[in-house]
Each structure stands twice: as C-alpha cells, then as structure tokens.
Design an enzyme around this catalytic site. Structure first.
Site, PDB file in Angstrom:
ATOM      1  CG  ASP A   1      -1.950   1.009   1.308  1.00 14.32           C
ATOM      2  OD1 ASP A   1      -2.401   1.434   0.234  1.00 14.32           O
ATOM      3  OD2 ASP A   1      -2.361   1.387   2.437  1.00 14.32           O
TER       4      ASP A   1
ATOM      5  N   GLY B   1      -9.179   5.627   1.257  1.00 18.85           N
ATOM      6  CA  GLY B   1      -9.859   6.460   2.247  1.00 18.85           C
ATOM      7  C   GLY B   1     -11.307   6.059   2.459  1.00 18.85           C
TER       8      GLY B   1
ATOM      9  NE  ARG C   1      -0.933 -13.912  28.051  1.00 15.13           N
ATOM     10  CZ  ARG C   1      -0.291 -14.784  28.828  1.00 15.13           C
ATOM     11  NH1 ARG C   1       0.427 -15.745  28.298  1.00 15.13           N
ATOM     12  NH2 ARG C   1      -0.364 -14.695  30.143  1.00 15.13           N
TER      13      ARG C   1
HETATM   14  P1  13P Z   1      -8.847   5.012   5.592  1.00 18.37           P
HETATM   15  O1  13P Z   1      -7.941   5.950   6.326  1.00 18.37           O
HETATM   16  O2  13P Z   1     -10.151   5.661   5.243  1.00 18.37           O
HETATM   17  O3  13P Z   1      -9.063   3.732   6.307  1.00 18.37           O
HETATM   18  O4  13P Z   1      -8.147   4.655   4.200  1.00 18.37           O
HETATM   19  C1  13P Z   1      -7.103   3.723   4.153  1.00 18.37           C
HETATM   20  C2  13P Z   1      -6.422   3.693   2.843  1.00 18.37           C
HETATM   21  O5  13P Z   1      -6.866   4.252   1.857  1.00 18.37           O
HETATM   22  C3  13P Z   1      -5.165   2.922   2.760  1.00 18.37           C
HETATM   23  O6  13P Z   1      -4.539   3.072   1.525  1.00 18.37           O
END
Ligand code: 13P
Length: 317
Positions: A81, A211, A281
C-alpha cells in the site's frame, strides 16, 4: 491461498468490491483471516511502508504464511500500500507480493507517469501487477498529509492518458474520499458522476477507492467515553454507498482507519473497566474476535461476503 490481484479483479469487476485491509501485527492478521473466512470472502491484505517499518517486512511475511497454514481455505492477494519506488522494487524482488502500489500522485502528471512506468516494467517482468494513483485525496495517511484545499478529484480524460502511458493495471482515483479519521466536514459523499465519467472512458478497468473508512459515530463515542479525545464530528464514507460504486468499476476498497478504531475501543474499554489488569492477551483475544466481526460486516457492505465459492469456481481453484 495467495492468488494474483488481477485474478481477484477479474472475478470481482462489476459484481463486488474486494476489501483491502491493512495489517500491522499478529492480532490484526488473525482477526483479518478469521473475519474473511467467517464471511466467505476473498480479500486483499495490504502492507504499508509504516507497517514494514513497525513490524519488519520479513516478520509480516512470516506472520502471513503462518496465518495461511491456520486458515488454508482463505483466498487472498498480498499488496504493498502506498509504496515509493524503492519499496516497490524491494516488494517485487521479494517474490511475496501479488501487486504493489506506486504512489507518485503528489508529482506533476508527466513525472507520475514516468515513475509509474518504471515500476510497471520491473513488476510485470516478475508477474506482479501495479496500482497507481491520479488525483489527490485529502486527509492524513501515515506520513502523507494533504489538506482539503489541496485535494482534487481525478480528471477522467487525464485518467485515460495516464493508464495508456504508464501501463498500470488499476488506478486509485480521487472521487470524494479522504484518508484518516478526520474526513468530511459536513455531509460530503462520493462523487458518483465523476466515477461514472472515469468508467465511461476506461471500461472494465479496475478502479480503487482509498480512504474508505466510515469512522462510525458509535465507535468514536465509545472511545471517547473510555477516555479518548477523538473529534466527535469525525465522519467517513457511508457504507451503503459501496454498493452504488461497484457497478461503476470500483473493484478494490481500502479500509484501515476503522480497524484502528476497533483496536482503540476494545483496549480503552478493557482497561477502563479492569484497571487492575496488565495481561494484554485478554484484550488481545477480545480484539481478534471484534476485528473479525468488523471485517465480516464490511464484506457484507462490499458484497464480497459469500463470494468464495464463485472465486474458486471461476479461477478453477
Ligand atoms: P482510511 O484511512 O479511510 O481507512 O483509508 C485507508 C487507505 O486508503 C489505505 O490506503
């Protein structure tokens, strides 16, 4: 079983959106696998640069392999990501990732194309697919902060040019969402006209919605009742809007913040109610199940719940 992101997209396009969930630690990883099995859903497991820094890339990889042994029925892709070039190359060379995201959306158009093109060449040589980003989402994503006045929606004509010139396999588009817990002020929602305009020019091309957390008001309230200080006006994407975005080509939906809110709520409430406790835990076990339920709920809204048999059949798995 790890499959390619392209395989998942081929099955999902126009029918359901694949939930793309970030992981950072063991509890989140186990909860993620559990929740997807619980709801019979394929998924994309995302690793950010922040997660690689926190847990270590090899530690995350080992954890995922261990989870796969524990949940052999899971069907998923592994995705980087918001990568920069260097992290994309490291991920491609590791042989572990199904796809990488190169995020050069803060650069001018031509530079974004050139960087994405370089990553695409390296990735495709190894059978890895590439997500790129065009347009600018507002909000805070780890170390990237974009205020609302600098955010802008993806231009549909530019999107076509970008895809043609860069050779990317999917495109993260700015269509009204923003990253983090503090998203919309007022009642802004998704720009369906914009998504439709992009799809008209890029038919059958998978679009990615970043997002996409909802920042549920109830979750924020519970966190604040347990000592948190989150902005109570925080608001995200209405989960009922996912279903309208799916026929318009939105095939991958990124959710991270909401999962963090679940962690924060469980742990704050646990230690508020049992201040004498120090065995982590115990809340960890509660969190794993709460996170699994959260994932299953999101998958219902993304229409990916119940799709594992379809994926198995269409991919002959
Ligand atoms: P959020 O912050 O809305 O969860 O989005 C996460 C995101 O787009 C990760 O790439």
């Amino acid at each position: 079983m790890i499959v390619t992101t392209d395989q998942l997209f081929r099955v999902a396009y126009g029918r359901f959106a694949v939930g793309a969930y970030n992981i950072n630690n063991m509890e989140q990883t186990v909860g993620l696998f559990k929740g997807n099995i619980q709801s019979d859903a394929p998924f994309i497991l995302q690793i950010s640069r922040g997660a690689r820094k926190y847990a270590g890339a090899r530690m995350l990889e080992a954890m995922i392999r261990a989870a796969e042994e524990r949940f052999p029925e899971a069907i998923y892709a592994v995705h980087l990501d918001h990568g920069d070039e260097e992290t994309c190359y490291d991920s491609i060379d590791s042989g572990f990732y199904s796809s990488v995201m190169i995020d050069a959306s803060d650069k001018p158009f031509d530079e974004n194309v050139a960087i994405t093109r370089r990553v695409v060449e390296r990735a495709h040589a190894k059978g890895v697919s590439v997500e790129a980003e065009l347009g600018k989402l507002g909000g805070v994503e780890e170390d990237i902060a974009v205020d609302e006045s600098n955010a802008f929606l993806t231009d549909p004509d530019e999107a076509v040019k970008f895809v043609e010139q860069s050779g990317c396999d999917s495109l993260a588009v700015a269509i009204g969402t923003s990253h983090g817990a503090y998203k919309f002020s007022g009642s802004q929602g998704l720009h369906f006209d914009r998504i439709k305009a992009i799809q008209d020019r890029l038919p059958n091309f998978p679009l990615v919605m970043h997002g996409s957390s909802s920042v549920p008001q109830e979750e924020v309230k519970r966190i604040n009742n347990a000592g948190g200080k989150l902005d109570p006006s925080a608001k995200g994407v209405d989960v009922n809007e996912f279903v309208k975005a799916i026929p318009l080509g939105v095939t991958k939906v990124n959710i991270d913040t909401d999962g963090r809110l679940v962690w924060t709520r469980v742990h704050r409430e646990f230690f508020r109610d049992q201040p004498e406790e120090f065995d982590f835990r115990k809340p960890g076990t509660i969190y794993i199940d709460a996170y699994a339920d959260f994932i299953a709920h999101k998958n219902e809204k993304l229409c990916s719940a119940g799709q594992l048999p379809v994926v198995r059949e269409e991919l002959s798995l």
